[in-house]
Design a protein around this motif. Structure first.
Motif, PDB file in Angstrom:
ATOM      1  N   GLY A   1      62.599  52.977  59.858  1.00  0.00           N
ATOM      2  CA  GLY A   1      62.282  52.280  61.095  1.00  0.00           C
ATOM      3  C   GLY A   1      62.474  53.175  62.305  1.00  0.00           C
TER       4      GLY A   1
ATOM      5  N   GLY B   1      61.409  48.891  56.994  1.00  0.00           N
ATOM      6  CA  GLY B   1      61.776  49.476  58.279  1.00  0.00           C
ATOM      7  C   GLY B   1      60.563  49.803  59.125  1.00  0.00           C
TER       8      GLY B   1
ATOM      9  N   LEU C   1      60.916  47.574  62.622  1.00  0.00           N
ATOM     10  CA  LEU C   1      61.458  48.192  63.827  1.00  0.00           C
ATOM     11  C   LEU C   1      60.379  48.618  64.831  1.00  0.00           C
TER      12      LEU C   1
ATOM     13  N   ASP D   1      70.170  51.031  65.782  1.00  0.00           N
ATOM     14  CA  ASP D   1      69.641  51.063  64.414  1.00  0.00           C
ATOM     15  C   ASP D   1      70.277  52.185  63.600  1.00  0.00           C
TER      16      ASP D   1
END
Length: 398
Positions: A229, A350, A354, A377
């Protein structure tokens, strides 16, 4: 190091033509880097053509990632049961068709559909190449995995420049995707002519994960979701970040995007010998801390210099994390096609969540907030990794 026997279908490490599968895998991953990293720089042009704002197109990352999850699940099943190279060739053809049609879409749903299909091909290719190169080089997979992902970085580094060149030549990005699609066709033909490596088996090696491996696999999947992400999110939004904060114009923003992927690529190159010298349990945390330092510089320093320096440090630091995590997984859990597919699914989750979240943050709170979200994160990823390494899980390699 893993001492699993070589049952790849070739007669030995030095046999003539043995380089060809590895070279083909590197070419596949360079192509994937070009395709994956092209979406971020293409977003402003696509948004302008369709009459939408850039943040309204953020869901395209999710559409592609949903397809990637499906492709990874299917690939995990197929690669354990069927020859790998014909599967790779078919997926390359599907990916070529999808990216050729992608810039031709005149409606947002059609654009999302093309990216979903492309994501499916990317998911199967990612699982297949990571699995097959591990089977091809069972006794020393880590350097080859890092070399594989170095090739991805080469493609990602070139992607922004290819998109901008297409726009300057034709006023749109379709030329870039047409060239990419055509380049995949001879690669598919090359792969289908090569014999496929076989799954690792025999020699007393445990080739199927057991119930005790489940917590470790879940932790690795979550870790890769957080990591990928950050990697894709930064690469996807740094272009728009630079434009929004007036750090650079379109050309400068593309160069900044390329600087990130260029540092990422050089980091992958350096990580090839590092992976042979450092154990994954030390290499991964050290690079996560360096990445957090790069984000801190970007957030706290002077705008233009800090963004350039922070982007380069961030890209360099992230470079070895994914392939080294796959190598770490091979030490903790038997690396079958299905296990690799779950690792890829973690990355796809991810990549799906994200970048989309960063787009929402970008639209609601501004460009700077996206970098704060990335720092949170990666901090969570570091904490999860330290908890996993603290379990003292048995290393299944011998």
């Amino acid at each position: 190091m893993d001492s699993a026997p070589n049952v790849s279908g070739y007669s030995g490490e030095g046999t003539a033509g043995r380089w060809q599968p590895t070279a083909a895998y590197l070419a596949v991953f360079a192509s994937l880097g070009l395709v994956l990293a092209s979406l971020g720089p293409a977003l402003p042009f696509l948004a302008g053509r369709l009459g939408h704002s850039v943040d309204e197109l953020a869901f395209l990352f999710s559409a592609r990632a949903v397809g990637s999850v499906g492709g990874a699940l299917l690939g995990g099943y197929l690669y354990d049961r069927h020859p790998g190279h014909p599967l790779l060739a078919v997926m390359l053809l599907i990916l070529a068709a999808a990216i050729f049609l992608f810039p031709q879409a005149w409606l947002l749903p059609l654009l999302a559909l093309a990216l979903f299909v492309a994501g499916t091909g990317e998911g199967m290719l990612g699982v297949g190449v990571n699995t097959l190169i591990s089977w091809e080089h069972p006794a020393r997979a880590a350097p080859f995995l890092n070399g594989l992902h170095f090739a991805f970085g080469v493609g990602a580094f070139l992607a922004p420049m290819v998109i901008v060149a297409s726009y300057r030549l034709t006023g749109y990005v379709a030329l870039a995707y047409t060239v990419l699609a055509l380049a995949l066709l001879p690669l598919a033909l090359w792969l289908v002519r090569l014999p496929s490596p076989l799954p690792l088996e025999g020699g007393g090696a445990r080739v199927r994960p057991g119930a005790d491996d489940t917590p470790v696999l879940v932790a690795l999947v979550l870790f890769l979701a957080l990591y990928v992400g950050a990697e894709i999110g930064f690469g996807g939004w740094i272009y728009s970040y630079a434009l929004e904060r007036e750090i650079a114009g379109e050309t400068g923003a593309a160069l900044l995007n390329s600087a990130y992927w260029g540092a990422f690529t050089l980091g992958r190159l350096v990580s090839i010998p590092l992976a042979a010298l450092w154990r994954p349990r030390y290499l991964i945390p050290a690079h996560l801390l360096l990445a957090l330092g790069g984000l801190g510089l970007l957030l706290l320093g002077r705008p233009q210099a800090a963004v350039w320096a922070g982007s380069v440090i961030f890209g360099w630091a992230l470079a070895p994390i994914f392939p080294t995590t796959v190598a770490l997984a091979g030490r903790r859990v038997p690396l079958t096609g299905r296990v690799t597919s779950w690792l890829m699914i973690g990355g796809s989750i991810g990549a799906m969540s994200l970048p989309w979240l960063l787009g929402r943050i970008f639209g609601a709170w501004g460009a700077q907030a996206t970098m704060v979200a990335l720092a949170i994160d990666l901090s969570l990823a570091l904490l999860l990794l330290l908890a996993l390494l603290g379990r003292g899980q048995v290393d299944h390699s011998t």
